[in-house]
Enzyme design. Structure first.
Site, PDB file in Angstrom:
ATOM      1  CB  ILE A  18      -9.685   8.581   5.745  1.00 36.19           C
ATOM      2  CG1 ILE A  18     -10.809   8.960   6.702  1.00 36.19           C
ATOM      3  CG2 ILE A  18      -9.023   7.276   6.176  1.00 36.19           C
ATOM      4  CD1 ILE A  18     -11.663  10.103   6.238  1.00 36.19           C
ATOM      5  CB  SER A  40       1.633   3.396   7.129  1.00 35.40           C
ATOM      6  OG  SER A  40       1.435   3.554   5.749  1.00 35.40           O
ATOM      7  NE  ARG A  41       1.373  -2.535   2.777  1.00 36.19           N
ATOM      8  CZ  ARG A  41       0.679  -3.232   1.878  1.00 36.19           C
ATOM      9  NH1 ARG A  41       1.183  -4.364   1.392  1.00 36.19           N
ATOM     10  NH2 ARG A  41      -0.497  -2.806   1.471  1.00 36.19           N
ATOM     11  CE  LYS A  94     -17.166   5.970   5.437  1.00 33.91           C
ATOM     12  NZ  LYS A  94     -17.346   5.770   3.994  1.00 33.91           N
ATOM     13  CG  ASP A 172     -16.340   4.067   1.081  1.00 40.34           C
ATOM     14  OD1 ASP A 172     -15.849   3.337   1.958  1.00 40.34           O
ATOM     15  OD2 ASP A 172     -16.045   5.279   0.971  1.00 40.34           O
TER      16      ASP A 172
END
Length: 309
Positions: A18, A40-41, A94, A172
């Site tokens: 996303i 971010s990993r 969201k 979702d």
């Protein structure tokens, strides 16, 4: 953005599908924002400063005042809480959290810290939603039916988190429809019954049928292949309305309406976030999430076939 002002620095946390598909293009095209860092990993954006530890990022970059969280809902609360306590403005993808209680706590912290919290609902920014809302002000809604069917393998490939507790399953995408419902109806409705289909090997539903007061119903399904369906059909005392393609197209009395040029859902979200930060305001509407929580409470559970990606 006011003439002569500089773009605000913002960091994206969680560089997954996303973020790459929507958040990064929206930010890079905006004159109001400077995508100054990512956290971010496993992911990064070419040409953007990258961090793999959120605590280290907060300490290293106190100049970045706004954080957009694109993480799955399960870890989001801890990240949002840390950001707010560090007096950063926070935008939430969201759904805004795993539970209502989590988001209420984030609201409390944001208010105490004097920073912005924005629970974003991208489908509310679809091109036809505002026009549909204005049309319904002058009409009596007699019935409304949502049909929201898509292919989870296309939109969440291999993402097992959507079927883990807190991932919400088909809710979702369904919550996108509920965000439109709660935006356009002149009067609120409440859930009266639900049936939820859970794959026998998963912890969240893959399909749902919801009934609301006011002759409103919804059907969600994550197993639809081929063309995808994101429709809201409304019967009123002055004729039918329909929102199609997730709210991008509006039909009145069967005729498609010409809509004004639209920047897109995520550019609109970031414009809203810029406005909120500029005014020192927050926007945390939990109405769509309340319907999901009610469905989990009222829903009759039906066991479906196992699901694997």
């Amino acid at each position: 953005m006011a003439y002569g002002t500089s773009p605000r620095r913002i960091a994206l946390v969680g560089i997954g599908k996303i973020a790459r598909d929507q958040h990064v293009p929206a930010l890079q095209a905006s004159s109001e924002w400077d995508l100054a860092a990512t956290v971010s990993r496993s992911g990064s954006i070419e040409g953007v400063e990258a961090h793999d530890d959120f605590d280290g990022f907060l300490e290293a970059r106190p100049d970045i005042e706004v954080i957009s969280l694109c993480l799955p809902p399960q870890p989001r609360f801890d990240y949002a809480k840390k950001a707010l306590l560090a007096r950063r403005h926070v935008m939430l993808e969201k759904p805004p959290g795993q539970t209502l209680a989590e988001v209420h706590e984030l609201q409390r912290i944001a208010e105490k810290q004097g920073v912005t919290l924005f629970a974003s609902w991208h489908s509310r920014m679809a091109a036809g939603v505002a026009a549909a809302k204005s049309r319904l002000v002058e009409r009596v809604v007699q019935s409304l039916r949502i049909t929201w069917k898509e292919d989870v393998r296309k939109w969440h490939p291999g993402q097992d988190w959507v079927f883990a507790p807190g991932g919400m399953g088909v809710m979702d995408p369904g919550i996108n429809a509920l965000s439109i419902l709660t935006e356009i109806l002149p009067e609120p409705v409440h859930l009266t019954a639900a049936e939820l289909e859970f794959p026998e090997n998963r912890d969240t539903p893959i399909a749902a049928r919801l009934e609301f007061s006011g002759n409103v119903s919804a059907e969600f399904d994550w197993r639809q292949e081929g063309p995808q369906t994101w429709d809201i059909e409304i019967e009123t005392n002055k004729g039918p309305l329909a929102l199609r393609e997730g709210g991008a197209r509006l039909y009145v009395d069967g005729s498609e309406q010409k809509l004004l040029d639209h920047p897109g859902e995520y550019p609109s979200l970031y414009a809203r976030m810029a406005d909120l930060v500029g005014r020192g305001a927050s926007d945390v509407d939990l109405a769509p999430m309340i319907h999901v929580a009610d469905a989990m409470t009222l829903g009759r559970r039906v066991t479906a076939a196992p699901f694997e990606f």
